[in-house]
Design a protein around this motif. Structure first.
Motif, mmCIF file in Angstrom:
data_model
loop_
_atom_site.group_PDB
_atom_site.id
_atom_site.type_symbol
_atom_site.label_atom_id
_atom_site.label_comp_id
_atom_site.label_asym_id
_atom_site.label_seq_id
_atom_site.Cartn_x
_atom_site.Cartn_y
_atom_site.Cartn_z
ATOM 1 N N PRO A 256 0.978 -1.212 0.284
ATOM 2 C CA PRO A 256 0.215 0.012 0.192
ATOM 3 C C PRO A 256 0.725 1.570 -0.043
ATOM 4 C CG PRO A 256 -0.070 -0.882 2.116
ATOM 5 C CD PRO A 256 0.945 -1.665 1.302
ATOM 6 N N GLY A 257 1.304 1.663 -0.927
ATOM 7 C CA GLY A 257 2.721 2.820 -1.104
ATOM 8 C C GLY A 257 1.540 3.796 -1.289
ATOM 9 N N TRP A 258 2.172 5.064 -1.159
ATOM 10 C CA TRP A 258 1.441 6.393 -1.106
ATOM 11 C C TRP A 258 0.574 6.443 -1.732
ATOM 12 C CZ3 TRP A 258 3.310 11.374 -3.395
ATOM 13 C CH2 TRP A 258 4.410 11.314 -3.967
ATOM 14 N N HIS A 261 -3.048 6.197 -2.193
ATOM 15 C CA HIS A 261 -3.195 6.680 -1.548
ATOM 16 C C HIS A 261 -5.008 6.666 -1.755
ATOM 17 C CE1 HIS A 261 -4.365 8.817 2.828
ATOM 18 N NE2 HIS A 261 -4.183 8.123 2.727
ATOM 19 N N PHE A 265 -0.855 13.232 -1.218
ATOM 20 C CA PHE A 265 -0.155 14.369 -0.977
ATOM 21 C C PHE A 265 -0.835 15.123 0.504
ATOM 22 C CE2 PHE A 265 0.450 13.934 -5.705
ATOM 23 C CZ PHE A 265 2.323 14.158 -5.487
ATOM 24 N N MET A 267 -0.092 13.482 2.721
ATOM 25 C CA MET A 267 1.007 13.089 3.784
ATOM 26 C C MET A 267 -0.165 12.491 4.904
ATOM 27 S SD MET A 267 3.134 13.311 1.400
ATOM 28 C CE MET A 267 4.055 13.858 -0.416
ATOM 29 N N TYR A 271 -3.098 5.031 6.403
ATOM 30 C CA TYR A 271 -3.357 4.746 5.444
ATOM 31 C C TYR A 271 -4.386 4.987 5.025
ATOM 32 C CZ TYR A 271 -3.403 2.066 0.764
ATOM 33 O OH TYR A 271 -3.642 1.830 -0.115
ATOM 34 N N VAL A 282 1.655 1.489 -6.135
ATOM 35 C CA VAL A 282 2.686 1.344 -4.613
ATOM 36 C C VAL A 282 3.421 3.130 -4.735
ATOM 37 C CG1 VAL A 282 4.618 0.557 -3.708
ATOM 38 C CG2 VAL A 282 2.750 -0.910 -5.380
ATOM 39 N N GLY A 283 4.151 2.756 -5.634
ATOM 40 C CA GLY A 283 4.866 3.556 -5.099
ATOM 41 C C GLY A 283 5.144 4.983 -6.943
ATOM 42 N N THR A 284 5.887 5.904 -6.630
ATOM 43 C CA THR A 284 6.260 6.818 -7.944
ATOM 44 C C THR A 284 6.359 5.946 -9.375
ATOM 45 O OG1 THR A 284 6.793 8.659 -6.257
ATOM 46 C CG2 THR A 284 7.479 8.971 -8.327
ATOM 47 N N SER B 103 9.155 2.005 -2.603
ATOM 48 C CA SER B 103 7.992 1.804 -1.400
ATOM 49 C C SER B 103 8.264 0.429 -1.688
ATOM 50 C CB SER B 103 6.942 1.936 -2.086
ATOM 51 O OG SER B 103 6.007 3.407 -2.380
ATOM 52 N N PRO B 135 5.061 9.024 4.551
ATOM 53 C CA PRO B 135 3.931 8.729 4.590
ATOM 54 C C PRO B 135 4.240 7.483 3.921
ATOM 55 C CG PRO B 135 3.473 10.027 3.501
ATOM 56 C CD PRO B 135 4.796 11.118 3.659
ATOM 57 N N THR B 136 4.523 6.980 3.116
ATOM 58 C CA THR B 136 4.952 5.738 2.274
ATOM 59 C C THR B 136 4.966 4.926 3.352
ATOM 60 O OG1 THR B 136 4.897 4.309 -0.138
ATOM 61 C CG2 THR B 136 6.658 5.398 0.300
#
Lengths: 403, 403
Positions: A256-258, A261, A265, A267, A271, A282-284, B103, B135-136
């Protein structure tokens, strides 16, 4: 039938091929010397990619920089690209997200499916895995099982339907076997696993872009796939995850990466998952690769997957006829099924000294690949492989094997 | 001190800057109109990247195609790029692998660290997480805890050392806080967690490339980081994972993809992990992004991280002096520590209506970013940020805030 007859037939078939012009959209300038039959491992470069990627790098990153996350649509690229893949695998918009590797997506899918299956039915602790699976799926499924308190049971893909039972949480199956090219029964297996109360995760690596897939219509729960084979996204290009719309509210990701969410943003330390396919992020996102893939998908504009499938079967049929005509009996064993409804878009031939045979084929400009211990793989990519390619590959194979 | 004095001082400082020439290696043609202070979010484009990436796409993928996995060094790129990152974070070769997102690497690291800590000491079930973490990290750590039977305890990063105890399995800490720019005590915290019997995972996203990191010398167990901030790898470029050499034989990945197998092309149904940093790999590496990153790392040739750190502190000191000189008292609160050993490479200023202030700064060519609820972030990238940039940013900030 003589070489001349088959070569003439190949020319006639190519002349009548409705997808013929698509080949010009790929960088295949060496086609006079090379027959590329390894698009089931790495698809050829679509000509649109270099200019688009240069623009992404020089203008979007180099000049707009951080503004591109919004102004150039970077942030929403995983869903946008996902929807374009979705069209090719029978998924309506909003169910596919592109990003991460196939292995990472297998992990998300299997853990999430196990959680769905266990939901209110804690007795389900069995993960069925295709015994001949591409190995990463098996390794990752075993890790998912270990982390979720499940156990792995390996069965032949064709037996998953009958093996599914009251303990089955998840079945993870390859749509097309990477080694043999066998196409498995997706609708029937999915229905059988569902009838047993389990969830099914399909790996589409060797089917997406090569033959019709009907994820929505066939009721598939989750699916994953890569984009660097028949989708021509480039080496190691981002994979994708399909989560059926009605399961999305209960999709409980182990990663559950940012980016997944509801308010990335914000932040928040807490979660809260986003709605929809975004929940599979997941991530960027890896923008350079993702936007190269997006440009690569342009070759599918106006192409019906059904037409690709028809040509694929015609190509592999024709290749097998050429091989039968040119290669003395007993030298090769075809491990790809001859029945159309059991065949993907590759032909796998077993032979003695297959590694050396493939090395010599490559030296002579016929590029397939070798899979241990004794398999020659030839992938047929209907968007750029022609019948003359198939005839030539069979002819060179016969020359290499000798009289 | 007047604007003129500070502007003159900036010119003198820029003229004396030993890293001055590095700026020419970045695509910053708009530097007359733009001060880019968002390299802590997305690093500027190194000029070497476009030509290299074009070669990767057009020649390596387009012409060599599948051969590039060996002939162009694609297969070993994760370790090769990892070693180049390793030099910048104090890791001897063979301990860093590039790939996946931050992440995903946090997940590998935290699960593996929890397994290391629990090894023979099952009573360790606590994962300490930096309460102000990006947060991640917190979301992923919570998932890792849930899957490994641990529980999360959030404490201030500065209190991790004292909070670590007999139940502590892992502490996950950010080296530099993304919001405040506070630099945390890596050696002291690592030693304290070790003294308590736990393992420590550092997130280097906001420190790698901005200040010296001594992973080997400080005894760090595991570390992760992104490469798109101070390492200028491009939007969403591959992240990395450090696994200390002596822990590698016991590194037990929750994502054991086929790329981490001892013999990946053996295609064995049984998983057997590779030795070394390769064990941290998962799926097929994302080559376009990975090789763009590799080209981006060329700007570090001949650069000592210590020189970067010295300039970073001089830049942020000078920016704070300019802000103090130009902006009327009481309008801004600096949340970045003034002590050098507590400061990363950014300055975060709290102010009223920070979102609108940042939007206006961007319109006037000063590009920082806004973090809710009230923080203006200004990142200083010593390879391409100059003192005149700092002076100008402070001056425009004062203009925006008004008299």
């Amino acid at each position: 039938m003589s070489d001349l007859d088959l070569a003439q037939e190949a020319r006639r078939l190519d002349a009548a091929d409705a997808l013929r012009a698509k080949r010009e959209e790929f960088a295949l300038d060496d086609h006079d010397t090379t027959v590329y039959l390894d698009g089931n491992s790495l698809g050829a470069l679509p000509r649109a990619v270099p200019a688009r990627l240069a623009d992404v790098v020089e203008r979007e990153w180099g000049r707009l920089r951080i503004r591109s996350w919004t102004e150039s649509g970077w942030w929403t690229a995983p869903e946008r690209v996902g929807d374009r893949i979705g069209r090719l695998v029978g998924a309506a918009p909003g169910q596919v997200v592109a990003g991460d590797s196939t292995s990472v997506n297998v992990f998300k899918a299997v853990v999430a499916a196990a959680r769905l299956a266990a939901d209110g039915d804690g007795g389900r602790d069995e993960i069925l895995v295709d015994a001949a699976t591409f190995p990463t799926d098996g390794y990752i499924a075993a890790s998912a099982a270990r982390l979720t308190g499940c156990r792995i049971r390996a069965v032949d893909a064709g037996d998953v339907a009958s093996a599914a039972g009251p303990r089955t949480a998840v079945a993870l199956v390859n749509h097309v076997d990477y080694r043999t090219g066998r196409l498995h029964d997706l609708p029937g297996t999915t229905a059988a696993v569902h009838a047993a109360g389990g969830r099914v995760v399909w790996d589409l690596c060797h089917s997406a872009g090569a033959l019709p897939v009907a994820l929505d219509a066939d009721g598939v729960d989750l699916a994953v796939g890569c984009t660097y084979k028949y989708l021509n996204g480039g080496p190691g290009s981002p994979a994708y995850l399909y989560v059926r719309r009605e399961l999305q509210p209960r999709f409980d990701s182990p990663l559950p990466g940012w980016n997944s969410h509801a308010d990335p943003f914000g932040m928040s330390p807490q979660y809260a998952p986003a709605d929809g396919a975004v929940r599979g992020r997941v991530g960027t996102p890896d923008i350079l690769s993702l936007l190269a893939l997006e440009a690569a998908l342009d070759v599918w504009d106006g192409v019906a997957v059904e037409a690709v499938r028809a040509k694929s079967l015609a190509l592999t049929d024709f290749f097998l006829r050429c091989v039968a005509a040119y290669v003395p009996g007993g030298r090769l064993e075809c491990v790809t099924p001859t029945a159309h409804d059991e065949r993907g878009s590759q032909v796998s031939l077993r032979c003695a000294d297959a590694d050396e045979v493939m090395a010599e084929l490559v030296r002579r400009g016929v590029v397939g690949d070798f899979r241990r211990p004794d398999v020659l793989r030839f992938g047929f990519t209907p968007l750029y492989t022609g019948f003359a390619d198939a005839e030539r590959a069979a002819r060179v194979l016969a020359e290499v094997l000798g009289p």
